[in-house]
Motif scaffolding. Structure first.
Motif: not given
Length: 165
Positions: A33-36, A40-42, A115-130
């Motif tokens: 799920l995190l890889l998805i 999606l983020g990229v 991500g909710l604050l508008g910094i979209a790269p945070a979503v795939p970065i956090a997902a990549a770390v997890a």
């Protein structure tokens, strides 16, 4: 003599235990799920990535606050996978994997909030770390959150919780 179950508690301990294969099973699902989310983020599907990461964060919260024995992936494991396997050689303390769920929740929740604050790269970065942590657990049976828990226990910063299950 009956085979040990996740509800079995060793005679020398009164704390919850878990089949060690159950958290690995959950980690495998989580890693996929995190890889998805990363893809999606990229790929520019930021809203879909954010929504999926929020769902994953909610699942981590479930495991962290209700315990890994009450997590939906644990229920899937007990219902569909465990009956097809030989009994585990031994059960493990549920506290380290439960703490690992808390670490996963913190990482993914930060990604969702930023991500909710508008910094979209945070979503795939956090997902990549997890994802890295989930992948290590699923494939190599190396739980980073569990290792952090053990380090904190040795340093005396965290105590054993009898209800962590």
């Amino acid at each position: 003599m009956s085979a040990p179950t996740e509800q079995t508690v060793p005679a020398d301990a009164a704390r919850p235990t878990v089949d060690p294969r159950s958290p690995r099973f959950g980690a495998a699902i989580t890693a996929v799920l995190l890889l998805i989310v990363v893809f999606l983020g990229v790929a520019g599907a930021g809203i879909a990535a954010l929504v999926l990461l929020a769902a994953i964060a909610a699942l981590f919260a479930w495991g962290a606050f209700a315990g890994v024995r009450r997590h939906p992936y644990g229920a899937l494991f007990r219902r569909f996978i465990r009956p097809r396997l030989a009994p585990p050689a031994e059960l493990e303390d549920a506290a380290p994997p439960t703490f690992a769920q808390l670490v996963g929740f913190i990482v993914t929740a930060i990604g969702v909030l930023v991500g909710l604050l508008g910094i979209a790269p945070a979503v795939p970065i956090a997902a990549a770390v997890a994802f890295i942590a989930a992948f290590l657990n699923a494939v190599f049976d190396y739980c980073l959150g569990c290792q952090i828990y053990l380090l904190l226990m040795r340093s005396g910063l965290v105590g054993r919780s009898p209800s962590a299950g």
